[in-house]
Enzyme design. Sequence first.
Site, PDB file in Angstrom:
ATOM      1  N   CYS A  21       0.651  -1.131  -0.069  1.00  9.36           N
ATOM      2  CA  CYS A  21      -0.140   0.120   0.338  1.00  9.36           C
ATOM      3  C   CYS A  21       0.912   1.029  -0.089  1.00  9.36           C
ATOM      4  O   CYS A  21       1.525   1.668   1.020  1.00  9.36           O
ATOM      5  CB  CYS A  21      -0.583  -0.167   1.162  1.00  9.36           C
ATOM      6  SG  CYS A  21      -1.815   1.422   1.405  1.00  9.36           S
ATOM      7  N   CYS A  56      -0.512   4.246   2.277  1.00 10.70           N
ATOM      8  CA  CYS A  56      -0.681   4.205   3.891  1.00 10.70           C
ATOM      9  C   CYS A  56      -0.133   3.029   4.210  1.00 10.70           C
ATOM     10  O   CYS A  56       1.070   2.453   3.790  1.00 10.70           O
ATOM     11  CB  CYS A  56      -1.892   4.743   4.363  1.00 10.70           C
ATOM     12  SG  CYS A  56      -3.375   4.018   3.434  1.00 10.70           S
ATOM     13  N   SER A  57      -0.952   2.250   4.896  1.00 11.12           N
ATOM     14  CA  SER A  57      -0.789   0.823   5.131  1.00 11.12           C
ATOM     15  C   SER A  57      -1.789  -0.023   5.137  1.00 11.12           C
ATOM     16  O   SER A  57      -2.084  -1.021   6.004  1.00 11.12           O
ATOM     17  CB  SER A  57      -0.060   0.597   6.717  1.00 11.12           C
ATOM     18  OG  SER A  57      -1.120   1.456   7.626  1.00 11.12           O
ATOM     19  N   CYS A  58      -2.721   0.093   4.023  1.00 15.07           N
ATOM     20  CA  CYS A  58      -3.708  -0.907   3.886  1.00 15.07           C
ATOM     21  C   CYS A  58      -3.624  -2.390   3.783  1.00 15.07           C
ATOM     22  O   CYS A  58      -2.537  -2.650   3.163  1.00 15.07           O
ATOM     23  CB  CYS A  58      -4.662  -0.487   2.557  1.00 15.07           C
ATOM     24  SG  CYS A  58      -5.311   1.176   2.711  1.00 15.07           S
TER      25      CYS A  58
END
Lengths: 206, 99
Positions: A103, A106-108
């Site tokens: 991702c 962000c940090s999906c």
Amino acid sequence: MRKETGSYQPYSYFQLMEISLRELLVEKGVVTEDAIAGAMAAMRERGPERGAAMVARAWLDPAYKARMLADGSRAAEELGFEVPGLRLIVVENTSDTHNVIVCTLCSCYPRMLLGLPPEWYKSRPYRSRVVREPRKVLAEFGTKIPPKVQIRVHDSNADMRYMVLPLRPAGTERWSEERLAGLVTRDCLIGVALPQIPKKPKSRKS
Amino acid sequence: MTLEKLGTVPLYGVGARVRVRRAAPLGHIRTPFYIRGHAGVVERICGAFPNPEELAQQRDGLPAQPLYRVRFRQKDVWPGYRGGASDVIELEIFQHWIE
């Protein structure tokens, strides 16, 4: 900047914001401390074992695999995993294709299924490098992909979440579902590793 | 949430060649900079989702935008890409980001 003494560390800007928001929500009766603690405990409890169980089932049951590739979330629910809100796409590794998930924004991550993402997954070096030099990054994880194999990088930049269905390793014929699931690590499900059959420890008897 | 219920019609089908808008609006944008201006092929239609740029402004994000999975060739995206010629990168692109 004021010099701090002792071991006391002031909260960072975002930590302070999180605490303020949480206290406000509790104060206004929107959530309770217990509900927050419960949600955090549930999140810690979820781990990549769920994804591994799906992979092992797909390796043994072609019909399940077809359903999983068509609708990942429904396939998770079929095994009894509750994944509210998760829109999961499962991408399949083949002898010609290797998939890896990132991702960049962000940090999906499919937390409902795999639990909390590892720190490196959230780091800027991984997020910025795996999109433009995936082979080099994979090699740093110890995963060498032959040049003739296509690499597909999946940026989960919007509403969908992704999980890799790795190739079943040779030499696992007649293995039980449970034993197969034991080969599938978190990193295999992100696509930075391949399932490895543990080498038999050298013993004097064999 | 189905496309039919929302009445949002996807303009592009699977296999269509599409180009991502090259634009730099302010706000909460889910289209990464590195893919803006690049062309790829629709791999699948993921459904329709409320526009995240509107949601970030506390609005309802409706009508929902069709969301496409678009496949790009790595060597088109990164100048001097070192890796297989067939390597690809896939992203989710909202219809309003396609020109």
